[in-house]
Design a protein around this motif. Structure first.
Motif, mmCIF file in Angstrom:
data_model
loop_
_atom_site.group_PDB
_atom_site.id
_atom_site.type_symbol
_atom_site.label_atom_id
_atom_site.label_comp_id
_atom_site.label_asym_id
_atom_site.label_seq_id
_atom_site.Cartn_x
_atom_site.Cartn_y
_atom_site.Cartn_z
ATOM 1 N N ILE A 1 0.862 -1.193 0.000
ATOM 2 C CA ILE A 1 0.000 0.000 0.000
ATOM 3 C C ILE A 1 0.892 1.235 0.000
ATOM 4 N N TRP A 2 0.742 2.047 -1.026
ATOM 5 C CA TRP A 2 1.508 3.300 -1.122
ATOM 6 C C TRP A 2 0.598 4.396 -1.685
ATOM 7 N N THR A 3 1.081 5.636 -1.571
ATOM 8 C CA THR A 3 0.403 6.743 -2.246
ATOM 9 C C THR A 3 1.065 6.885 -3.605
ATOM 10 N N LEU A 4 0.398 6.410 -4.640
ATOM 11 C CA LEU A 4 1.065 6.259 -5.931
ATOM 12 C C LEU A 4 1.207 7.569 -6.702
ATOM 13 N N ALA A 5 0.456 8.597 -6.306
ATOM 14 C CA ALA A 5 0.602 9.886 -6.992
ATOM 15 C C ALA A 5 1.826 10.643 -6.468
ATOM 16 N N ASP A 6 2.423 10.128 -5.411
ATOM 17 C CA ASP A 6 3.581 10.771 -4.798
ATOM 18 C C ASP A 6 4.846 10.015 -5.223
ATOM 19 N N ILE A 7 5.932 10.738 -5.425
ATOM 20 C CA ILE A 7 7.175 10.114 -5.914
ATOM 21 C C ILE A 7 7.671 9.023 -4.957
ATOM 22 N N THR A 8 7.475 9.243 -3.647
ATOM 23 C CA THR A 8 7.951 8.253 -2.677
ATOM 24 C C THR A 8 7.182 6.932 -2.827
ATOM 25 N N GLY A 9 5.869 7.038 -2.991
ATOM 26 C CA GLY A 9 5.045 5.840 -3.139
ATOM 27 C C GLY A 9 5.219 5.195 -4.491
ATOM 28 N N LYS A 10 5.307 6.025 -5.511
ATOM 29 C CA LYS A 10 5.444 5.498 -6.872
ATOM 30 C C LYS A 10 6.757 4.709 -6.988
ATOM 31 N N GLN A 11 7.848 5.349 -6.606
ATOM 32 C CA GLN A 11 9.132 4.664 -6.746
ATOM 33 C C GLN A 11 9.308 3.562 -5.699
ATOM 34 N N GLY A 12 8.689 3.737 -4.541
ATOM 35 C CA GLY A 12 8.734 2.680 -3.524
ATOM 36 C C GLY A 12 8.081 1.413 -4.045
ATOM 37 N N SER A 13 6.910 1.552 -4.668
ATOM 38 C CA SER A 13 6.208 0.375 -5.190
ATOM 39 C C SER A 13 6.973 -0.226 -6.370
ATOM 40 N N ASP B 1 -3.333 1.662 -4.205
ATOM 41 C CA ASP B 1 -3.076 3.075 -3.939
ATOM 42 C C ASP B 1 -3.938 3.531 -2.751
ATOM 43 N N ASP B 2 -3.308 4.165 -1.757
ATOM 44 C CA ASP B 2 -4.115 4.697 -0.639
ATOM 45 C C ASP B 2 -4.516 6.151 -0.887
ATOM 46 N N GLU B 3 -4.073 6.724 -1.974
ATOM 47 C CA GLU B 3 -4.416 8.096 -2.383
ATOM 48 C C GLU B 3 -4.063 9.140 -1.321
ATOM 49 N N GLY B 4 -3.235 8.764 -0.376
ATOM 50 C CA GLY B 4 -2.848 9.698 0.675
ATOM 51 C C GLY B 4 -3.979 9.998 1.648
ATOM 52 N N GLY C 1 4.652 -1.436 2.886
ATOM 53 C CA GLY C 1 4.441 -0.111 2.295
ATOM 54 C C GLY C 1 4.143 0.944 3.331
ATOM 55 N N GLY C 2 3.547 2.035 2.853
ATOM 56 C CA GLY C 2 3.198 3.137 3.741
ATOM 57 C C GLY C 2 4.195 4.277 3.649
ATOM 58 N N MET C 3 3.712 5.475 3.844
ATOM 59 C CA MET C 3 4.581 6.648 3.886
ATOM 60 C C MET C 3 4.037 7.677 4.882
ATOM 61 N N ALA C 4 2.894 8.308 4.583
ATOM 62 C CA ALA C 4 2.394 9.378 5.446
ATOM 63 C C ALA C 4 1.823 8.823 6.755
ATOM 64 N N SER C 5 2.168 9.464 7.848
ATOM 65 C CA SER C 5 1.689 8.996 9.156
ATOM 66 C C SER C 5 0.170 9.098 9.266
ATOM 67 N N LYS D 1 -2.045 -9.610 10.906
ATOM 68 C CA LYS D 1 -1.040 -10.168 9.982
ATOM 69 C C LYS D 1 0.224 -9.312 10.034
ATOM 70 N N VAL D 2 1.331 -9.887 9.605
ATOM 71 C CA VAL D 2 2.598 -9.156 9.627
ATOM 72 C C VAL D 2 2.535 -7.945 8.690
ATOM 73 N N VAL D 3 2.999 -6.805 9.195
ATOM 74 C CA VAL D 3 3.096 -5.578 8.399
ATOM 75 C C VAL D 3 4.556 -5.118 8.453
ATOM 76 N N VAL D 4 5.172 -4.959 7.290
ATOM 77 C CA VAL D 4 6.525 -4.377 7.243
ATOM 78 C C VAL D 4 6.354 -2.966 6.686
ATOM 79 N N SER D 5 6.466 -1.999 7.581
ATOM 80 C CA SER D 5 6.142 -0.614 7.230
ATOM 81 C C SER D 5 7.388 0.136 6.769
ATOM 82 N N THR D 6 7.250 0.853 5.655
ATOM 83 C CA THR D 6 8.401 1.582 5.109
ATOM 84 C C THR D 6 8.321 3.083 5.379
ATOM 85 N N GLY D 7 7.255 3.527 6.049
ATOM 86 C CA GLY D 7 7.132 4.969 6.275
ATOM 87 C C GLY D 7 6.604 5.261 7.663
#
Lengths: 401, 311
Positions: A30-42, A69-72, A95-99, A114-120
């Motif tokens: 799960i990332w915010t795909l409109a954001d560079i961090t989420g797009k490139q992270g995914s 996409d979580d759309e932020g 995944g993940g970015m914005a708090s 379930k296990v969550v490996v958070s990147t943000g």
């Protein structure tokens, strides 16, 4: 009408978008795909998945990344978790970015366990919401207080190593949202206590959120005469703030930015020269770190673009950490996977070996340090930690011509 | 379509909505919650629009409702259920006071002032960090009904029921005639004895209370509030787009618009993960350009033409 709605939802469930495929180990991202961090992270996570599958997969099965996409937005983040858990039946999440989005996902994370490996999600509020009994949550990104502590450690070390660099007065310009405010709180607490540093600061409205006028905050900084000027905002603030600093002839000895990602092509601007930054990774690390080089080459070959944010190697690392843990556990069963993740020792492209240990509240915190870097001739050079150093710092920041 | 048939269709749709948890999983329920939340906000926006006043203040009132609920629990020890009612009451009381200041403004002046509401409330929340948590927000110990997917769905549906009931109440009462008269011509409305300020104040307070109620439901469902999340401009813009798409000055229009846009957004997201927002934006622009009266307006036009042909 509601019946139509229900039929529509069921029809959606039947479409290819929701379809499951073969005997794979499914990972939900799960990332915010409109954001560079989420797009490139995914994208980087997908790159890692393909590399692992090419090498034979894990436990004889291929890995499959399903990205939503979580759309932020918090509510969309929660919907993404529900979709991945109940429709795609993923084994674990990443995944993940914005708090603010992560906070919205936490009740649903807790429901499934379930296990969550958070990147943000750097805010300590996320840790508060998780609570001490969230053993399934593995947080890779440093918490805001970890970052603040690493900056103090870094600047202390740099001043010791390079005696001509002297810092007494620090000014923080911070965007007025949660990210900027937590940076301000951490800076005040960590640099301000003990009297070694004098700290002042002021907020601004980020260009990413409709602002973009930095005159008042830069005037306040200029009158404070800081040795270190630091701004905590977003990529959209990087160039306009430098332009306005130049117009005002504000050139502190150290000009430092701490956005989560820099605008693509920032290094090609003359304004970027000798600007310092906080981050976790830079392409220059390819010269000193084989894992970084392998990641970088793979990313550029696959996507024909350069990774512009450390969230790319971070997400790439997350996939390898997950794959190693599944191998070690021999299963994707949650309890075994948690135990295997606790044994993680992964030599990452970020220049450090990642393992998990307890933080203030949660049991599984990964990375604790950020790096101090500097733009030199269009490249981000690492100047601290010294073991990852790629260049010596250029000091002071040159006066505007 | 005759009126009885419409009532029957509405009753069946209502029953299906209530029964949805019996045959839908957690994900469709979550999507439905999101759609319902925006649908209810779209209805409340339209209710005030029936007076001719275009409000951009939804996010502001939703946000103060959200904060009233979360602070009601954390600072006053309220139960989650009471905090939701408190959110509605607080937003209503705030709008009553604000209404005295702004309801004498008209057209774009009113719109601009309401647009500023979210920003003003957000700044106030930012600057009371000891009480409100400041920009970093506040976190509840847990979510209402222990996060049960069905329970949260029914709770949000309850919020929609309140909005629908109020909207139909507006349509079927003297309120409808008063608001329509004000929208059509204020001078003639006034000369007909309509107390314009009073009716506008009632409409503003009722719609604001519901927006506050929805804010309370939102934070109790997710367990946290930050200024960036609850004063998000999307809480103003999406309901507005939904009402315009479905058709304004009716209850059914925003309902149709919310279903269509809400489901389209989710479907597009899964189909085109890296470009869905562009397609979504194009759909909104195209529909508003070519169907300015929305889907409901189009349906009425088509059914009117059919009736005329039959006659």
């Amino acid at each position: 009408m509601k019946r139509t709605f229900a039929i529509l939802v069921i029809a959606m469930l039947a479409t290819g978008a929701f379809a499951q495929t073969g005997d794979t180990i499914k990972i939900g991202g799960i990332w915010t795909l409109a954001d560079i961090t989420g797009k490139q992270g995914s994208m980087a996570a997908q790159q890692a998945i393909e590399e692992i599958n090419k090498a034979g997969g894990v436990l004889g099965r291929k890995l499959e990344l399903i990205v939503v996409d979580d759309e932020g937005k918090a509510d969309k983040g929660a919907a993404a978790v529900e979709k991945l858990m109940t429709v795609d039946n993923v084994e674990l999440l990443m995944g993940g970015m914005a708090s603010g989005v992560e906070l919205g996902k936490i009740p649903t994370f807790k429901k499934y366990g379930k296990v969550v490996v958070s990147t943000g999600a750097a805010s300590y509020k996320v840790e508060e919401a998780l609570g001490a009994d969230s053993s399934w949550y593995f947080h890779l990104h440093p918490w805001d207080y970890n970052q603040g502590a690493s900056y103090v450690e870094g600047w202390d070390a740099i001043q010791k190593q390079y005696p001509k660099i002297k810092i007494k007065k620090i000014f923080l310009a911070y965007e007025e949202g949660a990210f900027g405010k937590s940076s301000w709180d951490a800076t005040k607490t960590l640099f301000g206590t003990g009297g070694r540093y004098v700290v002042d600061g002021a907020s601004f409205k980020s260009a990413a959120l409709g602002g973009g006028d930095y005159a008042s905050v830069l005037e306040a900084a200029k009158s404070f005469k800081p040795d270190l000027f630091l701004w905590a905002g977003y990529d959209a603030d990087a160039l306009p703030m430098l332009e306005q600093a130049k117009a005002m002839k504000f050139s502190p000895s150290i000009y430092l930015g701490a956005p989560p990602g820099w605008p693509i092509g920032f290094g090609t601007s003359k304004l970027s020269e000798k600007v310092m930054l906080y981050g976790m990774w830079a392409p220059t690390m390819n010269d000193t770190n084989a894992a970084s080089k392998a990641f970088y080459k793979g990313f550029v070959a696959k996507y024909k673009e350069e990774p512009a944010t450390y969230f790319a190697p971070l997400s790439y690392s997350a996939v390898y950490i997950i794959a190693d843990a599944i191998k070690l556990a021999g299963t994707t069963e949650t309890a075994a996977l948690i135990k295997a993740l606790e044994a993680t020792k992964y030599a990452s492209p970020l220049g450090e070996t990642i393992s998990f240990s307890k933080s203030n509240i949660i049991a599984h915190q990964g990375i604790r340090r950020q790096k101090i870097l500097q733009w030199q001739s269009g490249r981000q050079e690492v100047i601290w930690p010294f073991e990852a150093k790629t260049a010596t710092p250029v000091y002071p920041f040159p006066a505007w011509k | 379509m005759n009126r009885n048939l419409l009532r029957l269709a509405a009753a069946l749709a209502g029953a299906a909505a209530v029964a949805l948890p019996a045959f839908a999983g957690a994900y469709p329920l979550q999507v439905a919650r999101n759609v319902i939340m925006y649908m209810a906000l779209a209805i409340t926006w339209d209710m005030l629009l029936r007076s001719g006043q275009i409000s951009f203040g939804i996010a502001g009132l939703f946000g103060i409702g959200a904060y009233a609920a979360v602070l009601g629990v954390l600072r006053a020890g309220m139960s989650p259920w009471l905090s939701i009612a408190f959110a509605a009451a607080f937003a209503g009381a705030a709008s009553f006071l604000i209404g005295f200041l702004i309801l004498r403004l008209r057209t774009m002046y009113f719109s601009i002032v309401t647009l500023a509401l979210a920003e003003i409330f957000r700044i106030v929340i930012h600057n009371l960090p000891e009480f409100t948590g400041g920009p970093e927000g506040v976190v509840l110990e847990g979510v209402i009904m222990k996060g049960s997917a069905s329970g949260l769905y029914w709770l949000t549906l309850g919020g929609l029921a309140v909005a629908l009931a109020a909207s139909w109440g507006f349509e079927k009462s003297r309120m409808h005639f008063a608001l329509t008269a004000i929208r059509n011509n204020e001078t003639s409305a006034k000369s007909s004895g309509i107390d314009i300020f009073r009716w506008l104040l009632v409409a503003f307070v009722v719609t604001s209370s519901i927006q506050g109620l929805l804010g309370g439901i939102y934070v109790q469902s997710y367990g946290f509030a930050t200024p960036d999340s609850v004063f998000d401009a999307n809480f103003t813009l999406l309901p507005l787009a939904m009402a315009l798409l479905g058709g304004i000055h009716s209850t059914i229009g925003p309902v149709l618009g919310a279903i269509l846009l809400g489901l389209a957004a989710e479907w597009l997201k899964l189909r085109i993960p890296y470009g869905h927002l562009v397609v979504y934006g194009i759909i909104i622009i195209v529909v508003i350009l070519f169907m300015p009266k929305g889907l409901y307006g189009l349906a009425r036009k088509v059914s009117g033409a059919a009736d005329r042909r039959r006659a």
